[in-house]
Design a protein around this motif. Structure first.
Motif, PDB file in Angstrom:
ATOM      1  N   GLN A 196       0.053   3.243  -5.759  1.00 54.58           N
ATOM      2  CA  GLN A 196       0.574   4.606  -5.733  1.00 54.58           C
ATOM      3  C   GLN A 196      -0.503   5.557  -6.230  1.00 54.58           C
ATOM      4  O   GLN A 196      -1.355   5.170  -7.027  1.00 54.58           O
ATOM      5  CB  GLN A 196       1.798   4.741  -6.634  1.00 54.58           C
ATOM      6  CG  GLN A 196       2.964   3.890  -6.235  1.00 54.58           C
ATOM      7  CD  GLN A 196       4.115   3.993  -7.222  1.00 54.58           C
ATOM      8  OE1 GLN A 196       4.063   4.753  -8.171  1.00 54.58           O
ATOM      9  NE2 GLN A 196       5.150   3.223  -6.991  1.00 54.58           N
ATOM     10  N   TYR A 197      -0.405   6.793  -5.758  1.00 52.59           N
ATOM     11  CA  TYR A 197      -1.327   7.817  -6.250  1.00 52.59           C
ATOM     12  C   TYR A 197      -0.804   8.375  -7.569  1.00 52.59           C
ATOM     13  O   TYR A 197       0.377   8.668  -7.712  1.00 52.59           O
ATOM     14  CB  TYR A 197      -1.505   8.936  -5.227  1.00 52.59           C
ATOM     15  CG  TYR A 197      -2.371   8.509  -4.076  1.00 52.59           C
ATOM     16  CD1 TYR A 197      -3.751   8.433  -4.229  1.00 52.59           C
ATOM     17  CD2 TYR A 197      -1.816   8.152  -2.861  1.00 52.59           C
ATOM     18  CE1 TYR A 197      -4.551   8.014  -3.185  1.00 52.59           C
ATOM     19  CE2 TYR A 197      -2.607   7.731  -1.812  1.00 52.59           C
ATOM     20  CZ  TYR A 197      -3.974   7.664  -1.978  1.00 52.59           C
ATOM     21  OH  TYR A 197      -4.765   7.251  -0.952  1.00 52.59           O
ATOM     22  N   SER A 212       0.830  -1.203   0.000  1.00 51.42           N
ATOM     23  CA  SER A 212       0.000   0.000   0.000  1.00 51.42           C
ATOM     24  C   SER A 212       0.868   1.257   0.000  1.00 51.42           C
ATOM     25  O   SER A 212       2.095   1.193   0.133  1.00 51.42           O
ATOM     26  CB  SER A 212      -0.937   0.001   1.205  1.00 51.42           C
ATOM     27  OG  SER A 212      -0.187   0.120   2.389  1.00 51.42           O
ATOM     28  N   THR A 213       0.243   2.397  -0.116  1.00 51.57           N
ATOM     29  CA  THR A 213       0.960   3.676  -0.178  1.00 51.57           C
ATOM     30  C   THR A 213       1.714   3.980   1.112  1.00 51.57           C
ATOM     31  O   THR A 213       2.693   4.704   1.094  1.00 51.57           O
ATOM     32  CB  THR A 213      -0.009   4.827  -0.479  1.00 51.57           C
ATOM     33  OG1 THR A 213      -1.028   4.852   0.518  1.00 51.57           O
ATOM     34  CG2 THR A 213      -0.617   4.673  -1.858  1.00 51.57           C
ATOM     35  N   LEU A 271      -5.857   6.599  -6.880  1.00 47.52           N
ATOM     36  CA  LEU A 271      -5.068   5.449  -6.463  1.00 47.52           C
ATOM     37  C   LEU A 271      -5.008   4.437  -7.600  1.00 47.52           C
ATOM     38  O   LEU A 271      -6.041   4.014  -8.121  1.00 47.52           O
ATOM     39  CB  LEU A 271      -5.678   4.803  -5.215  1.00 47.52           C
ATOM     40  CG  LEU A 271      -4.864   3.678  -4.583  1.00 47.52           C
ATOM     41  CD1 LEU A 271      -3.487   4.177  -4.144  1.00 47.52           C
ATOM     42  CD2 LEU A 271      -5.618   3.094  -3.395  1.00 47.52           C
TER      43      LEU A 271
END
Length: 69
Positions: A53-54, A12-13, A60
């Motif tokens: 990643q955004y 995840s980010t 997202l």
């Protein structure tokens, strides 16, 4: 229509890992992420690692081997 993709690891980010994980995509946008607890119909197994990643507009997205899914 959404697409389900699974991998050994989803990162995840914030750096948290889900092993193994499944990502639900609507086009290029991630709509859901969860642990893969068993076989799920219509899930594409990619293996390896998926990074979340955004994108530029704060959307997202999921990346595998440096390419957007």
């Amino acid at each position: 229509m959404t697409r389900l993709v699974a991998a050994n690891r989803v990162i995840s980010t914030d750096g948290k890992e889900i092993k193994p994980g499944v990502v639900e995509l609507d086009g290029e946008r991630v709509v859901n992420v969860s642990a893969l607890l068993g076989e799920r119909p219509f899930t594409e197994w990619l293996g390896g690692t998926i990074n979340l990643q955004y994108y530029a507009d704060e959307q997202l997205c999921a990346y595998k081997d440096g390419k957007m899914l």
